[in-house]
Design a protein around this motif. Structure first.
Motif, PDB file in Angstrom:
ATOM      1  N   LYS A 172      67.570  62.407  -7.585  1.00  0.00           N
ATOM      2  CA  LYS A 172      66.331  63.029  -7.128  1.00  0.00           C
ATOM      3  C   LYS A 172      65.230  62.850  -8.174  1.00  0.00           C
ATOM      4  N   LEU A 173      63.997  62.825  -7.694  1.00  0.00           N
ATOM      5  CA  LEU A 173      62.846  62.702  -8.576  1.00  0.00           C
ATOM      6  C   LEU A 173      62.817  63.857  -9.571  1.00  0.00           C
ATOM      7  N   ALA A 174      62.706  63.544 -10.844  1.00  0.00           N
ATOM      8  CA  ALA A 174      62.642  64.570 -11.885  1.00  0.00           C
ATOM      9  C   ALA A 174      61.205  64.731 -12.362  1.00  0.00           C
ATOM     10  N   VAL A 175      60.806  65.960 -12.545  1.00  0.00           N
ATOM     11  CA  VAL A 175      59.485  66.270 -13.094  1.00  0.00           C
ATOM     12  C   VAL A 175      59.677  66.756 -14.516  1.00  0.00           C
ATOM     13  N   GLU A 176      58.996  66.095 -15.453  1.00  0.00           N
ATOM     14  CA  GLU A 176      59.149  66.420 -16.867  1.00  0.00           C
ATOM     15  C   GLU A 176      57.791  66.791 -17.457  1.00  0.00           C
ATOM     16  N   ALA A 177      57.803  67.705 -18.386  1.00  0.00           N
ATOM     17  CA  ALA A 177      56.575  68.103 -19.079  1.00  0.00           C
ATOM     18  C   ALA A 177      56.849  68.130 -20.568  1.00  0.00           C
ATOM     19  N   GLY A 178      55.799  67.896 -21.344  1.00  0.00           N
ATOM     20  CA  GLY A 178      56.004  67.901 -22.781  1.00  0.00           C
ATOM     21  C   GLY A 178      54.727  67.691 -23.559  1.00  0.00           C
ATOM     22  N   ILE A 179      54.871  67.121 -24.748  1.00  0.00           N
ATOM     23  CA  ILE A 179      53.778  66.946 -25.694  1.00  0.00           C
ATOM     24  C   ILE A 179      53.724  65.486 -26.146  1.00  0.00           C
ATOM     25  N   SER A 180      52.510  64.977 -26.244  1.00  0.00           N
ATOM     26  CA  SER A 180      52.276  63.662 -26.831  1.00  0.00           C
ATOM     27  C   SER A 180      51.429  63.862 -28.087  1.00  0.00           C
ATOM     28  N   ASP A 205      62.841  68.178 -18.848  1.00  0.00           N
ATOM     29  CA  ASP A 205      62.930  68.300 -17.394  1.00  0.00           C
ATOM     30  C   ASP A 205      62.612  69.738 -16.975  1.00  0.00           C
ATOM     31  N   ILE A 206      61.633  69.889 -16.073  1.00  0.00           N
ATOM     32  CA  ILE A 206      61.290  71.224 -15.574  1.00  0.00           C
ATOM     33  C   ILE A 206      61.626  71.369 -14.100  1.00  0.00           C
ATOM     34  N   SER A 207      62.295  70.362 -13.534  1.00  0.00           N
ATOM     35  CA  SER A 207      62.613  70.371 -12.104  1.00  0.00           C
ATOM     36  C   SER A 207      64.083  70.648 -11.827  1.00  0.00           C
ATOM     37  N   GLY A 208      64.898  70.775 -12.870  1.00  0.00           N
ATOM     38  CA  GLY A 208      66.314  71.053 -12.684  1.00  0.00           C
ATOM     39  C   GLY A 208      67.118  69.850 -12.239  1.00  0.00           C
ATOM     40  N   LYS A 242      71.940  65.374 -23.804  1.00  0.00           N
ATOM     41  CA  LYS A 242      73.236  65.230 -23.129  1.00  0.00           C
ATOM     42  C   LYS A 242      73.104  65.184 -21.607  1.00  0.00           C
ATOM     43  N   GLY A 243      72.279  66.068 -21.062  1.00  0.00           N
ATOM     44  CA  GLY A 243      72.156  66.135 -19.611  1.00  0.00           C
ATOM     45  C   GLY A 243      71.579  64.863 -19.013  1.00  0.00           C
ATOM     46  N   PHE A 244      70.717  64.192 -19.756  1.00  0.00           N
ATOM     47  CA  PHE A 244      70.130  62.944 -19.279  1.00  0.00           C
ATOM     48  C   PHE A 244      71.214  61.892 -19.104  1.00  0.00           C
ATOM     49  N   GLY A 245      72.053  61.728 -20.113  1.00  0.00           N
ATOM     50  CA  GLY A 245      73.137  60.757 -20.012  1.00  0.00           C
ATOM     51  C   GLY A 245      74.121  61.088 -18.909  1.00  0.00           C
ATOM     52  N   ARG A 246      74.417  62.372 -18.747  1.00  0.00           N
ATOM     53  CA  ARG A 246      75.355  62.789 -17.707  1.00  0.00           C
ATOM     54  C   ARG A 246      74.810  62.482 -16.313  1.00  0.00           C
ATOM     55  N   TYR A 247      73.511  62.715 -16.107  1.00  0.00           N
ATOM     56  CA  TYR A 247      72.922  62.567 -14.776  1.00  0.00           C
ATOM     57  C   TYR A 247      72.722  61.101 -14.390  1.00  0.00           C
ATOM     58  N   TYR A 248      72.273  60.280 -15.334  1.00  0.00           N
ATOM     59  CA  TYR A 248      71.889  58.908 -15.001  1.00  0.00           C
ATOM     60  C   TYR A 248      72.929  57.848 -15.355  1.00  0.00           C
ATOM     61  N   PHE A 249      73.829  58.112 -16.324  1.00  0.00           N
ATOM     62  CA  PHE A 249      74.683  57.040 -16.816  1.00  0.00           C
ATOM     63  C   PHE A 249      76.180  57.316 -16.726  1.00  0.00           C
ATOM     64  N   ASP A 250      76.611  58.561 -16.581  1.00  0.00           N
ATOM     65  CA  ASP A 250      78.031  58.839 -16.409  1.00  0.00           C
ATOM     66  C   ASP A 250      78.472  58.549 -14.978  1.00  0.00           C
TER      67      ASP A 250
END
Length: 334
Positions: A172-180, A205-208, A242-250
């Motif tokens: 699912k589309l993820a919405v992310e927010a942060g700082i540059s 990630d702010i979209s869960g 960790k969650g990024f790797g689990r969601y997209y690459f595991d």
């Protein structure tokens, strides 16, 4: 490099060209976009009281009307203190991997938009939008940037060409927010006009969806080659939670049964450095003058999936550790 002093003597701000992935890609904006801007040509030299003074600053790109017309009356305090307003838009095409780690490609329409208003700069880069909250002043050699960024991460949401990865199911589309945040200095290597910059983007990630974070430091360098040509290079790396790797690459047992790929859980085991990239971009003014009119822009980037991400079956078996993308188009400033 040619001497540009006489060319820019009467120009407050020439054209700023960028190749930052034009945002229509269904892949991750941070991972699949050209992760840099060509440093802008702008206001070079020491600050002065007149509009005819020359200065170079990062991310500027307005056109000095005094090139064509004489000065028209007094300016406001903001006009004298801050860099002028401008807007620039670009359109073209980009070729990207069908997902982050894929060896198949998609060719997509693309666009880019950037500008500055009352000293505040903003821009798109891939599928993100960011604003610099530190107002840009005229004549400064060192430009510090800091502001919010929002990103739409669409990796593996569709257009996946590999049957095994497609069998794992769409994400699912993820919405992310942060700082540059970053810093750029003008006049450091080849002349008084080249620019070296360092920036860091941190996203959460702010979209869960993946429920994790990405940190991407980048260093870039750009210089004018003449009054109609500009080139920039960059290097960056991505550090994933960790969650990024689990969601997209595991690959879990259910996904393994559906796809035929082996079960894999190492990508989500801990935060890790997962990718590095090197890029080059250029601009060429069709009008013969980078300060105004239409400009051809283009760029290419090589990336390499590393460590636990490179070992993931969706990369090592179904895809490739080597990642290429390229884009080109036409920009116009007003």
């Amino acid at each position: 490099m040619p001497d540009l002093t006489s060319f820019f003597r009467f120009a407050a701000v020439p054209f700023a060209a960028s190749v930052a992935a034009f945002a229509a890609a269904p892949a991750s904006a941070q991972d699949m976009a050209l992760p840099y801007d060509l440093p802008a040509i702008a206001d070079a030299g020491p600050a002065a009281e007149t509009d005819e003074s020359v200065r170079f600053m990062q991310d500027s790109g307005d056109i000095d009307e005094n090139i064509l017309l004489p000065a028209q009356g007094p300016h406001s305090e903001d006009d004298r203190k801050y860099a002028r307003d401008y807007f620039a838009i670009a359109g073209g095409v980009i070729t990207v991997p069908s997902y982050n780690g894929s060896d198949e490609r998609n060719i997509l329409p693309a666009f880019y938009f950037r500008g500055r208003f009352k000293g505040f700069a903003f821009s798109t880069r891939g599928t993100n939008f960011q604003v610099d909250l530190i107002r840009q002043k005229r004549g400064q050699k060192t430009d510090i940037k800091f502001g919010p960024i929002i990103n739409l991460r669409s990796d593996r949401t569709g257009r996946i060409k590999d049957a095994q990865v497609e069998a794992l199911g769409d994400r699912k589309l993820a919405v992310e927010a942060g700082i540059s945040a970053g810093i750029t200095h003008t006049g450091i290597v080849t002349s008084g006009y080249d620019q070296v910059g360092l920036r860091v983007v941190a996203l959460k990630d702010i979209s869960g969806r993946h429920g994790s974070w990405v940190v991407s430091p980048t260093v870039d360098y750009g210089t004018p080659l003449s009054k109609r040509a500009f080139i920039g290079v960059s290097a960056s790396m991505n550090i994933y939670g960790k969650g990024f790797g689990r969601y997209y690459f595991d690959v879990d047992p259910i996904g393994s049964a559906a796809s035929g790929l082996p079960v894999y859980s190492a990508a989500g085991r801990k935060a890790t450095f997962g990718k590095y990239t090197f890029g080059v971009a250029g601009a060429y003014a069709l009008s013969g003058d980078l300060r105004k009119g239409f400009v051809l822009i283009g760029g290419a980037q090589y990336g390499r999936m590393t460590g636990r991400y490179g070992d993931s079956p969706i990369v090592s078996i179904a895809g490739s550790r080597d990642q290429w993308l390229a884009g080109g188009g036409v920009a116009y400033q007003f």
